[in-house]
Design a protein around this motif. Structure first.
Motif, PDB file in Angstrom:
ATOM      1  N   UNK A 101       0.842  -1.202   0.000  1.00  0.00           N
ATOM      2  CA  UNK A 101       0.000   0.000   0.000  1.00  0.00           C
ATOM      3  C   UNK A 101       0.880   1.257   0.000  1.00  0.00           C
ATOM      4  N   UNK A 102       1.932   1.240   0.815  1.00  0.00           N
ATOM      5  CA  UNK A 102       2.864   2.374   0.863  1.00  0.00           C
ATOM      6  C   UNK A 102       3.540   2.577  -0.485  1.00  0.00           C
ATOM      7  N   UNK A 103       3.952   1.480  -1.124  1.00  0.00           N
ATOM      8  CA  UNK A 103       4.602   1.582  -2.439  1.00  0.00           C
ATOM      9  C   UNK A 103       3.650   2.162  -3.477  1.00  0.00           C
ATOM     10  N   UNK A 104       2.417   1.705  -3.469  1.00  0.00           N
ATOM     11  CA  UNK A 104       1.430   2.217  -4.412  1.00  0.00           C
ATOM     12  C   UNK A 104       1.163   3.700  -4.153  1.00  0.00           C
ATOM     13  N   UNK A 105       1.036   4.069  -2.887  1.00  0.00           N
ATOM     14  CA  UNK A 105       0.835   5.477  -2.536  1.00  0.00           C
ATOM     15  C   UNK A 105       2.007   6.344  -2.957  1.00  0.00           C
ATOM     16  N   UNK A 106       3.222   5.815  -2.782  1.00  0.00           N
ATOM     17  CA  UNK A 106       4.417   6.561  -3.188  1.00  0.00           C
ATOM     18  C   UNK A 106       4.442   6.762  -4.704  1.00  0.00           C
ATOM     19  N   UNK A 107       4.044   5.738  -5.452  1.00  0.00           N
ATOM     20  CA  UNK A 107       3.983   5.875  -6.911  1.00  0.00           C
ATOM     21  C   UNK A 107       2.956   6.924  -7.330  1.00  0.00           C
ATOM     22  N   UNK A 108       1.781   6.882  -6.710  1.00  0.00           N
ATOM     23  CA  UNK A 108       0.754   7.877  -7.021  1.00  0.00           C
ATOM     24  C   UNK A 108       1.249   9.287  -6.724  1.00  0.00           C
ATOM     25  N   UNK A 109       1.881   9.446  -5.559  1.00  0.00           N
ATOM     26  CA  UNK A 109       2.406  10.768  -5.180  1.00  0.00           C
ATOM     27  C   UNK A 109       3.513  11.212  -6.137  1.00  0.00           C
ATOM     28  N   UNK A 110       4.368  10.285  -6.540  1.00  0.00           N
ATOM     29  CA  UNK A 110       5.454  10.625  -7.468  1.00  0.00           C
ATOM     30  C   UNK A 110       4.893  11.108  -8.800  1.00  0.00           C
ATOM     31  N   UNK A 111       3.936  10.372  -9.336  1.00  0.00           N
ATOM     32  CA  UNK A 111       3.378  10.750 -10.633  1.00  0.00           C
ATOM     33  C   UNK A 111       2.506  12.001 -10.559  1.00  0.00           C
ATOM     34  N   UNK A 112       2.059  12.360  -9.347  1.00  0.00           N
ATOM     35  CA  UNK A 112       1.351  13.630  -9.156  1.00  0.00           C
ATOM     36  C   UNK A 112       2.304  14.783  -8.904  1.00  0.00           C
ATOM     37  N   UNK A 113       3.584  14.466  -8.752  1.00  0.00           N
ATOM     38  CA  UNK A 113       4.585  15.504  -8.520  1.00  0.00           C
ATOM     39  C   UNK A 113       4.727  15.909  -7.065  1.00  0.00           C
ATOM     40  N   UNK A 114       4.213  15.103  -6.126  1.00  0.00           N
ATOM     41  CA  UNK A 114       4.282  15.478  -4.710  1.00  0.00           C
ATOM     42  C   UNK A 114       5.263  14.632  -3.915  1.00  0.00           C
ATOM     43  N   UNK A 115       6.004  13.745  -4.566  1.00  0.00           N
ATOM     44  CA  UNK A 115       7.013  12.926  -3.879  1.00  0.00           C
ATOM     45  C   UNK A 115       8.255  12.879  -4.753  1.00  0.00           C
ATOM     46  N   UNK A 116       9.402  12.755  -4.103  1.00  0.00           N
ATOM     47  CA  UNK A 116      10.641  12.696  -4.876  1.00  0.00           C
ATOM     48  C   UNK A 116      10.985  11.259  -5.251  1.00  0.00           C
TER      49      UNK A 116
END
Length: 161
Positions: A108-123
């Motif tokens: 779940x954390x990995x999926x959330x990190x991917x979503x945030x990355x592709x939204x531009x909110x995670x590095x």
């Protein structure tokens, strides 16, 4: 201060791996740099300070360092820079509900990190760390299922984190 999730920690440099290992040793085992150096068999702790500050440790000292600190962050970093996954050896044991919940949380954390990355909110570094943890969790369960027919004894616990 928020506690770091050590099972998902994926350092982005060898220096960070060394520093985080010392943080883990202090947080979980109450070991200062001086005590880590002493338990590694070093004549003085200044060598360890120098290795950490320069991000350079003799390779033969890495197993002792990780054993004393209780976490394998340097090995994780080495594996990931070579495009490899590092997983504990599966023992073929039956998994408990907590094991499956932990895997679900990591994925779940990995999926959330991917979503945030592709939204531009995670590095990228944080995202790669989360993906690495998810892949390692799945790889462990894959190996555990393969090993299930011939389970091993659980000697010398690998789950330090």
């Amino acid at each position: 201060m928020k506690r770091r999730n050590w099972k998902q920690a994926q350092p982005s440099s060898v220096r960070q791996a060394l520093e985080w290992s010392l943080d883990f040793a202090l947080e979980r085992h109450n070991l200062s740099v001086e005590r880590v150096a002493e338990r590694m068999g070093l004549a003085n702790h200044w060598s360890l300070y120098k290795w950490v500050s320069e991000g350079r440790m003799p390779l033969v000292m890495v197993p002792a360092f990780e054993n004393v600190c209780g976490i394998n962050l340097v090995s994780r970093w080495l594996a990931s820079t070579g495009g490899k996954l590092l997983i504990d050896l599966p023992t073929g044991r039956l998994c408990k509900a907590e094991d499956m919940q932990e895997l679900q949380a990591v994925l779940h954390t990995a999926t959330g990190a991917l979503l945030a990355f592709y939204n531009g909110t995670a590095d990228a570094v944080q995202t790669l760390g989360a993906i690495q943890a998810g892949l390692e969790g799945l790889a462990w369960h894959r190996g555990n299922v393969q090993q299930h027919a011939t389970p091993q004894l659980e000697l010398g616990g690998h789950g330090h984190e």
